[in-house]
Structures are given as C-alpha cells and as structure tokens.
Motif scaffolding. Sequence first.
Motif, mmCIF file in Angstrom:
data_model
loop_
_atom_site.group_PDB
_atom_site.id
_atom_site.type_symbol
_atom_site.label_atom_id
_atom_site.label_comp_id
_atom_site.label_asym_id
_atom_site.label_seq_id
_atom_site.Cartn_x
_atom_site.Cartn_y
_atom_site.Cartn_z
ATOM 1 N N ASP A 1 101.259 51.616 42.706
ATOM 2 C CA ASP A 1 102.135 52.552 43.405
ATOM 3 C C ASP A 1 101.456 52.997 44.697
ATOM 4 O O ASP A 1 100.247 53.187 44.751
ATOM 5 C CB ASP A 1 102.473 53.742 42.493
ATOM 6 C CG ASP A 1 101.682 54.989 42.826
ATOM 7 O OD1 ASP A 1 102.107 55.722 43.718
ATOM 8 O OD2 ASP A 1 100.624 55.207 42.200
ATOM 9 N N MET A 2 102.225 53.121 45.755
ATOM 10 C CA MET A 2 101.684 53.406 47.086
ATOM 11 C C MET A 2 101.935 54.837 47.530
ATOM 12 O O MET A 2 101.811 55.152 48.707
ATOM 13 C CB MET A 2 102.285 52.433 48.112
ATOM 14 C CG MET A 2 101.964 50.977 47.814
ATOM 15 S SD MET A 2 102.585 49.862 49.093
ATOM 16 C CE MET A 2 102.312 48.273 48.312
ATOM 17 N N CYS A 3 102.294 55.700 46.571
ATOM 18 C CA CYS A 3 102.543 57.092 46.938
ATOM 19 C C CYS A 3 101.474 58.031 46.385
ATOM 20 O O CYS A 3 101.125 59.022 47.022
ATOM 21 C CB CYS A 3 103.921 57.533 46.464
ATOM 22 S SG CYS A 3 104.199 57.311 44.706
ATOM 23 N N GLY A 4 100.949 57.735 45.187
ATOM 24 C CA GLY A 4 99.875 58.559 44.648
ATOM 25 C C GLY A 4 100.321 59.600 43.648
ATOM 26 O O GLY A 4 99.690 60.645 43.515
ATOM 27 N N VAL B 1 99.408 64.302 40.967
ATOM 28 C CA VAL B 1 99.274 63.925 42.374
ATOM 29 C C VAL B 1 97.797 63.634 42.664
ATOM 30 O O VAL B 1 96.922 64.455 42.414
ATOM 31 C CB VAL B 1 99.790 65.047 43.295
ATOM 32 C CG1 VAL B 1 99.549 64.685 44.759
ATOM 33 C CG2 VAL B 1 101.278 65.285 43.039
ATOM 34 N N GLN B 2 97.539 62.449 43.175
ATOM 35 C CA GLN B 2 96.161 62.027 43.433
ATOM 36 C C GLN B 2 95.654 62.628 44.747
ATOM 37 O O GLN B 2 96.308 62.513 45.788
ATOM 38 C CB GLN B 2 96.097 60.503 43.503
ATOM 39 C CG GLN B 2 94.703 59.947 43.706
ATOM 40 C CD GLN B 2 94.728 58.442 43.813
ATOM 41 O OE1 GLN B 2 95.701 57.796 43.453
ATOM 42 N NE2 GLN B 2 93.647 57.882 44.316
ATOM 43 N N PRO B 3 94.486 63.274 44.729
ATOM 44 C CA PRO B 3 93.942 63.861 45.960
ATOM 45 C C PRO B 3 93.766 62.810 47.054
ATOM 46 O O PRO B 3 93.282 61.706 46.813
ATOM 47 C CB PRO B 3 92.591 64.425 45.505
ATOM 48 C CG PRO B 3 92.744 64.671 44.040
ATOM 49 C CD PRO B 3 93.644 63.574 43.553
ATOM 50 N N GLY B 4 94.198 63.162 48.265
ATOM 51 C CA GLY B 4 94.062 62.269 49.411
ATOM 52 C C GLY B 4 95.111 61.188 49.497
ATOM 53 O O GLY B 4 95.100 60.386 50.439
ATOM 54 N N SER B 5 96.038 61.135 48.565
ATOM 55 C CA SER B 5 97.085 60.107 48.551
ATOM 56 C C SER B 5 98.200 60.480 49.526
ATOM 57 O O SER B 5 98.271 61.618 50.020
ATOM 58 C CB SER B 5 97.656 59.974 47.150
ATOM 59 O OG SER B 5 98.345 61.163 46.788
ATOM 60 N N PRO B 6 99.109 59.538 49.848
ATOM 61 C CA PRO B 6 100.249 59.886 50.693
ATOM 62 C C PRO B 6 101.053 61.070 50.159
ATOM 63 O O PRO B 6 101.514 61.908 50.940
ATOM 64 C CB PRO B 6 101.077 58.595 50.683
ATOM 65 C CG PRO B 6 100.076 57.507 50.498
ATOM 66 C CD PRO B 6 99.050 58.080 49.570
ATOM 67 N N ALA B 7 101.219 61.166 48.851
ATOM 68 C CA ALA B 7 101.953 62.296 48.281
ATOM 69 C C ALA B 7 101.220 63.605 48.528
ATOM 70 O O ALA B 7 101.831 64.628 48.873
ATOM 71 C CB ALA B 7 102.150 62.077 46.783
#
Length: 437
Positions: A349-352, A370-376
Amino acid sequence: MSIFPFPALLAMLPTRLLNLFLLARGRCSPGLVVLLVWLSALPGWAQMLPFQLAEHRGRRVKSSFEFHRNLIVVAVTLNGKGPYKFLLDTGVATSLITDPLLGGELNLRYKQRFRVMGAGNEAALEAFQTDSVRVEMPGVVGAHISFLVLSEDVLNLSGYIGTPIHGILGYDLFRSFVVSVNPVESSIIFADPVHYRAPRGRRWARLPLELEGSKAYITTPVSLSDSLILPLKLILDTGAGHALSVETSSDPRLLLPALRLRTQLGRGLNGFINGYLGRVAALQLGRYRLTNLLTSFPDADNVALRTDVPRNGNIGFELLKRFDLIIDYPHNCLLLRPNAKFPEPFEHDMCGFEVLATGPDYRRYIIMQVQPGSPADLAGLRSDDEIININLIPSTIFTLSQMSRIFHSYDGRQILLVVRRSGGELYTAKMQLKRQI
C-alpha cells in the motif's frame, strides 16, 4: 484442557494410509488407476474421505467463488442452515468456525476444550471441538466434518475482507479432491481424484507437493539477492493474502534485506504479527520466474517458534493468483499456468494506513495504524478517522477490495480524501501515494 499449536492438528488416519499405498507420487500408473477404480466401487470406500461429490456418479463439479483481498470465499450451508461464507485455506489443518455465535445458531455440541496457539504475540486462545457437522457447497457434501469453534472472533476476517466471514475450510476439503482454481474468472472445480487426469501442455508447470502435518509444502529456489540463491521449503497457503513470507530464524543464511520497512504484517490467532517488509530478487516456480517480490519477514517470536514442521516460510495468494492452479493433494503435485494477472507488479500500500470495514453491511471504513512519515501521516490523517469520500466519490460505493486497489495503484498518484474525525468534524486531506518499499 488440551494445548496444541495451530493449525497443526493430526490428519485422520485413513487418508494417510491412502497416500501411502494407494496414490502414487505424481501420476498414477495404469495398474494403480485400475486398483483405485476397483476400490472406489467397494461399499464405504468413498466415506473414508471427509468430502464427496454430491452426485454419486459425478466426476467433477464447477462453481464460482468471491475473491476478496486475495482470498477465496465460498458459500456453504452447515447442518442445513445458511448460507455462510468461509475462506478456503490450505494453511489450516482443522477447519474453523470463527464466528462464535454460530455455535448456538447451529445447536453444536462441544466435545473438548482447547487452548490454541497460533501466529501473534498474545496469549493462547480458547476453542471448542465439535464434529459431525454437515457441510454442503454446490455439488459437494461433507456429512461428518470436525471443526474448532473459536471462543472469540479475534481474527475479524469480516472487517479485514469487507464481507461477513464465518469460518475457514482447510485440509479436509483439499485432501478429498483435486482442486482447480481460476482466479481471473473466480471459478473453482472439485474433481474426483480417482478419475482425474492432469492436463497436458507446455504452459503447465508441475511441482511436487510434500504433505506434512496436514499442510502442503513446496521446495523451490529463491534468489534472496543477486548473489544468494537458496532452496526454500514453503507452505502452500491460499489463506495468506501476501505474496511471500520468509522466516529468517529458520536458516542463518536468511538475512533481512538492507531496504526494509518495519510494520505490522497482519493478525493471527494470538494477536498482531510484527516484522518487516522487503523484497527478494526472484522466486522460481518450475519454468516460471517471478521477480522483485514484495516479501514479509515476520519476527521469530511471532511465528517461527510455533511451527511443528521445519520450514522457511510460505507462499500466499498474492503470488498464486497470477496462475491458474491445480492443487492436487491426492497425487502430491501442484500445477501452475500463468494467467492475465501474471505481469502485474508486486506492490505494498502506498498511503501508509490500514482500513477496517465496519457497519451492518461492512461499508463504513475506518483508518487504522497510520505509519509515521507516510503519505497519510503527512496529509494529517489519524487513526480512527472514517473515510467518507475518495476523489469526491462516496466511500460506500467501493468494496474494501476496490479501495485497497486504489491505495496500491501507482507511485505519485494524487488522492483526495474526506474523513470524519472521532468528534464528528469533517477533514479534507490531499494525499500523494508513494512507493515505500
């Protein structure tokens, strides 16, 4: 109370005996076929297998399945009630009822209580054994099937897949038939193993299957890097949504890739499975080579220490869906032929974030982890935000599988989301997808 590792339950003795002296490894000899046909005519021989074709003289039956997030979902009736939705999972030794409410609905009688140990990092889970459940699918019947009924729906497969899921069918079904799966047209064929004839043709790759502990394994070369190629013993796992999983604790030569992403890989019976995502250079399946595979590397304390048969990992349906496949437990082989999905790249997945489907129709979508530093994260999205719109289209229009494909689509894609915060306010986020691994 008994304690055992999940899903390594002992197989029933009659099939083990059949595999030993009735079914040849690979293709049956003509004399053995005659013997099998003769034995199949004896009273009670068919009843040695858990499932049979509903038509006594039938040789195969074809039906359709639902395909959700790389998982096969079929409709079944239990004790004449339903239909209920079950996953078909070669990675499960004993079939499961994951919805504990079904126990009362079906008036099941429990014979024994167990603690079930599986993937994850939490305590063992309680389950109850029940048997003599009548299972029916179109053209297929199992008159006396054993199940484990989970005390809690800890897997929440319904929320992960986006449609109600009541359980999992495993080894008993696959050992009863030769099972052909066409992922492109979402069709499945259950064939009588006695009369089955394998297809011929240069495009079909034939790999030996090794059955141990009620699971099927293949051993195949994996290029972990440009300079390291190892034969890895891998579970054939149609119930895993990923492409490939490698357990580094199984061999000191199996190292984590330099480029990797720390994340939660999924959820098992005993909690979340943690580890890393990375890539391996290639995997060989017969004459077919798949490259740049997105690969899970679970932590040792989550998975490897709870296995009953030495292995190096598993192959999931994100990889297998690229083939028409014939899963042939009775003749110990796997046949593969590339389909239209074969050229598709392996993407994370490319949003995080993860999305959980909720609500009575599983069309409410909640953002998780929500992954820290991800696009989301950069777009200001938070855990527990509810997705209301995607690119100005109401989220209820999408299935969870369709939504997942959007978030896996391509690097640099712009996505406009409207979410509802836990306090009720609306928030608009412009998010640019980014390939993270």
